[in-house]
Design a protein around this motif. Sequence first.
Motif, mmCIF file in Angstrom:
data_model
loop_
_atom_site.group_PDB
_atom_site.id
_atom_site.type_symbol
_atom_site.label_atom_id
_atom_site.label_comp_id
_atom_site.label_asym_id
_atom_site.label_seq_id
_atom_site.Cartn_x
_atom_site.Cartn_y
_atom_site.Cartn_z
ATOM 1 N N MET A 51 0.645 -1.142 -0.071
ATOM 2 C CA MET A 51 0.148 0.136 -0.020
ATOM 3 C C MET A 51 0.863 1.004 -0.002
ATOM 4 O O MET A 51 0.717 2.152 -0.711
ATOM 5 N N ALA A 52 2.078 1.133 0.752
ATOM 6 C CA ALA A 52 2.607 2.287 0.622
ATOM 7 C C ALA A 52 3.289 2.885 -0.763
ATOM 8 O O ALA A 52 3.491 3.974 -0.969
ATOM 9 N N LEU A 53 3.777 1.709 -1.283
ATOM 10 C CA LEU A 53 4.239 1.995 -2.798
ATOM 11 C C LEU A 53 3.049 2.283 -3.703
ATOM 12 O O LEU A 53 3.563 3.245 -4.702
ATOM 13 N N MET A 54 1.852 1.946 -3.531
ATOM 14 C CA MET A 54 0.860 2.314 -4.322
ATOM 15 C C MET A 54 0.422 3.885 -3.889
ATOM 16 O O MET A 54 0.201 4.521 -4.991
ATOM 17 N N VAL A 55 0.355 4.302 -2.828
ATOM 18 C CA VAL A 55 0.112 5.620 -2.484
ATOM 19 C C VAL A 55 1.229 6.484 -2.113
ATOM 20 O O VAL A 55 1.128 7.741 -1.673
ATOM 21 N N HIS A 56 2.447 5.994 -2.465
ATOM 22 C CA HIS A 56 3.705 6.860 -2.418
ATOM 23 C C HIS A 56 3.733 7.451 -0.970
ATOM 24 O O HIS A 56 4.171 8.666 -0.834
ATOM 25 N N LEU A 57 3.854 6.549 0.124
ATOM 26 C CA LEU A 57 4.087 6.656 1.300
ATOM 27 C C LEU A 57 5.544 6.087 1.907
ATOM 28 O O LEU A 57 5.823 5.059 1.282
ATOM 29 N N GLN A 58 6.257 6.806 2.622
ATOM 30 C CA GLN A 58 7.654 6.497 2.982
ATOM 31 C C GLN A 58 7.947 6.464 4.329
ATOM 32 O O GLN A 58 7.450 7.524 5.260
ATOM 33 N N PRO A 59 8.505 5.511 5.050
ATOM 34 C CA PRO A 59 8.741 5.041 6.532
ATOM 35 C C PRO A 59 10.051 5.942 6.800
ATOM 36 O O PRO A 59 10.730 5.684 7.490
ATOM 37 N N GLU A 60 9.695 7.185 6.825
ATOM 38 C CA GLU A 60 10.860 8.113 7.360
ATOM 39 C C GLU A 60 10.768 8.358 8.807
ATOM 40 O O GLU A 60 9.899 8.068 9.527
ATOM 41 N N ASP A 61 11.857 9.010 9.325
ATOM 42 C CA ASP A 61 12.027 9.500 10.542
ATOM 43 C C ASP A 61 10.810 10.572 10.855
ATOM 44 O O ASP A 61 10.390 11.241 10.087
ATOM 45 N N PHE A 62 10.215 10.448 12.155
ATOM 46 C CA PHE A 62 9.391 11.393 12.483
ATOM 47 C C PHE A 62 9.891 12.802 12.826
ATOM 48 O O PHE A 62 11.048 12.909 13.029
ATOM 49 N N VAL A 63 9.230 13.859 12.452
ATOM 50 C CA VAL A 63 9.759 15.107 12.489
ATOM 51 C C VAL A 63 9.914 15.406 14.056
ATOM 52 O O VAL A 63 9.030 15.138 14.947
ATOM 53 N N PRO A 64 10.947 15.839 14.531
ATOM 54 C CA PRO A 64 11.532 15.951 15.911
ATOM 55 C C PRO A 64 10.436 16.682 16.700
ATOM 56 O O PRO A 64 10.255 18.115 16.033
ATOM 57 N N LEU A 65 10.009 16.689 17.780
ATOM 58 C CA LEU A 65 9.227 17.592 18.614
ATOM 59 C C LEU A 65 9.805 18.298 19.480
ATOM 60 O O LEU A 65 11.068 17.853 20.203
ATOM 61 N N LYS A 66 9.567 19.561 19.572
ATOM 62 C CA LYS A 66 10.398 20.552 20.540
ATOM 63 C C LYS A 66 9.861 20.356 21.944
ATOM 64 O O LYS A 66 9.239 21.327 22.343
ATOM 65 N N LEU A 67 10.381 19.241 22.466
ATOM 66 C CA LEU A 67 9.653 19.057 24.005
ATOM 67 C C LEU A 67 11.144 18.672 24.768
ATOM 68 O O LEU A 67 12.108 18.217 24.188
ATOM 69 N N THR A 68 11.401 19.266 26.121
ATOM 70 C CA THR A 68 12.297 18.889 26.808
ATOM 71 C C THR A 68 12.145 17.587 27.325
ATOM 72 O O THR A 68 10.955 16.774 27.378
ATOM 73 N N ALA A 69 13.118 16.808 28.074
ATOM 74 C CA ALA A 69 12.900 15.578 28.536
ATOM 75 C C ALA A 69 12.205 15.444 29.627
ATOM 76 O O ALA A 69 11.412 14.349 29.619
ATOM 77 N N LEU A 70 11.861 16.532 30.566
ATOM 78 C CA LEU A 70 10.903 16.380 31.454
ATOM 79 C C LEU A 70 9.500 16.454 30.650
ATOM 80 O O LEU A 70 8.584 15.638 31.266
ATOM 81 N N GLN A 71 9.215 17.198 29.761
ATOM 82 C CA GLN A 71 7.945 17.294 29.088
ATOM 83 C C GLN A 71 7.587 15.785 28.359
ATOM 84 O O GLN A 71 6.522 15.354 28.471
ATOM 85 N N TYR A 72 8.404 15.332 27.728
ATOM 86 C CA TYR A 72 8.420 13.798 27.295
ATOM 87 C C TYR A 72 8.058 12.827 28.327
ATOM 88 O O TYR A 72 7.137 12.026 28.178
ATOM 89 N N PHE A 73 8.826 13.056 29.234
ATOM 90 C CA PHE A 73 8.520 11.914 30.474
ATOM 91 C C PHE A 73 6.975 12.192 30.966
ATOM 92 O O PHE A 73 6.227 11.200 31.278
ATOM 93 N N LEU A 74 6.679 13.229 31.096
ATOM 94 C CA LEU A 74 5.364 13.784 31.807
ATOM 95 C C LEU A 74 4.223 13.375 30.762
ATOM 96 O O LEU A 74 3.194 12.937 30.999
ATOM 97 N N LEU A 75 4.357 13.621 29.477
ATOM 98 C CA LEU A 75 3.447 13.140 28.593
ATOM 99 C C LEU A 75 3.607 11.608 28.066
ATOM 100 O O LEU A 75 2.198 10.958 27.569
ATOM 101 N N ARG A 76 4.568 10.896 28.337
ATOM 102 C CA ARG A 76 4.706 9.494 28.208
ATOM 103 C C ARG A 76 3.760 9.029 29.269
ATOM 104 O O ARG A 76 3.134 7.690 28.688
ATOM 105 N N ILE A 77 3.660 9.302 30.431
ATOM 106 C CA ILE A 77 2.651 8.663 31.362
ATOM 107 C C ILE A 77 1.277 8.493 30.874
ATOM 108 O O ILE A 77 0.649 7.164 30.776
ATOM 109 N N PRO A 78 0.528 9.649 30.451
ATOM 110 C CA PRO A 78 -0.853 9.386 30.116
ATOM 111 C C PRO A 78 -0.819 8.598 28.639
ATOM 112 O O PRO A 78 -1.916 8.174 28.344
ATOM 113 N N ALA A 79 0.164 8.925 27.702
ATOM 114 C CA ALA A 79 0.213 8.127 26.462
ATOM 115 C C ALA A 79 0.268 6.797 26.675
ATOM 116 O O ALA A 79 -0.332 5.900 25.887
ATOM 117 N N SER A 80 0.956 6.214 27.464
ATOM 118 C CA SER A 80 1.091 4.999 27.777
ATOM 119 C C SER A 80 -0.268 4.326 28.495
ATOM 120 O O SER A 80 -0.698 3.169 28.134
#
Length: 445
Positions: free
Chosen positions: A282-311
């Motif tokens: 499907m990726a080849l058919m609709v021209h999608l590529q598994p590139e790296d995600f665009v980096p988020l401008k978050l601090t280490a603490l913000q990542y940690f705090l957001l990972r808890i509800p996301a998990s």
Amino acid sequence: MSNRRRKHHQHHMSIPWHEFVPEDDQILAQKADLEAKSAVVGRVGLMMLACGTGAWRVRDSMNIMARKLNLVCSADIGLISLEFTCVDQNGHSHTQALSLPTTGVNTDKLTLMERFIKKVNKSETNLTLEEIHNELDKIQNTKGNYQPYQVGLAAALACCAFVFLLGGGPIEMLGSFIGAGLGNYTRRKMLDRHITLLACVAVSVMVACLAYSASFNLMELLFNISSRHEAGYIGAMLFVIPGFPFITSGLDIAKMDMRSGLERLAHALVIIGVATLVGWAMALMVHLQPEDFVPLKLTALQYFLLRIPASFCGVFGFSIMFNSPKKMAAIAGLIGAVANPLRLELVDIVHMEPGLAAFFGALTAGLLASYVYKKMHYPRISLTVPSIVIMVPGLYMYRAVYNLGLASISVGALWVTKAALIVIFLPLGLIVARILTDDKWRHCN
């Protein structure tokens, strides 16, 4: 005529369990004949197997029922079939082979079955065979807790959270929410119509990829977003990750149930192979590529705090997909909200290898599940598997197949190796937790 034709085309014939009951249905189960008692033992094993639990738990349940009926039971258990022999006190034996039409996961029925087995184990068996079969009928006929749209929303929530934990941002999360929701809704509707499993996987992945592509193109048209955000389509198909067979295969192999363990592992690999190949096409058919995600401008603490509800959201969503009641799903979510951020922080802060970090995350989930089991008697497997499904490296697996499909063998092999290490360490963490906390599971006698 239509009913007769439909029954004729059933590949797996249903078993009339009540026909094994003696004509005098007031006879206590312990005093019934060997064939009738063996049918009860077999039905208990088959119902446990249908819930998706591993061979050790299936055999343990059969043994408990057999002992209560004054039988000795020896069972050989696979993914969807079991063969067993029951021997009575007179040395007479009765052998049966039973099978399921397909495999699946139902943590709600698993809880009901475990409670029934515990009730039987703790009391004298003053039940007739008819009463036992009636109790099993109630459990077997228990309807699912959620409608297809609710299961679709659960997958949408889980994959949306999954994408953030992988490094995606709001755009990828929104696309994955739409794609996974529609994809799992499609899969559930097909399963309700008893469509074969691999067809359900293939079609649902196609729907998920197309839905992500359509929503991404719409956002690109309306908001002029960067094309790099297309990488989130991988998250839209992660709802097909076969967490239960993957984890239970490791547990079964650890207990030397090689037939069940290898069959479950093969089943999981087939699902992953079909899903990733369809996703690649499907990726080849609709021209999608598994590139790296665009980096988020978050601090280490913000990542940690957001990972808890996301998990929590990710585990809660997967638990709902496994038909867990909301309370059980919430408890599994709380376990995941501790274990998964711990794993990610070990990688980011301590710079631990992802495989080893996955071991400690799974170990933590297993220890917490054992504590909850002692307090609330929810099956451990119903809590641990959803809490570590979000640790399964679905992204690595897809990238491995994608690069192998493009003949980038070295890159594909690298992703295969990374994925394999994590997949091996996850059940090892649960195995260590069970050895530490479960005296019955710890021994092999």
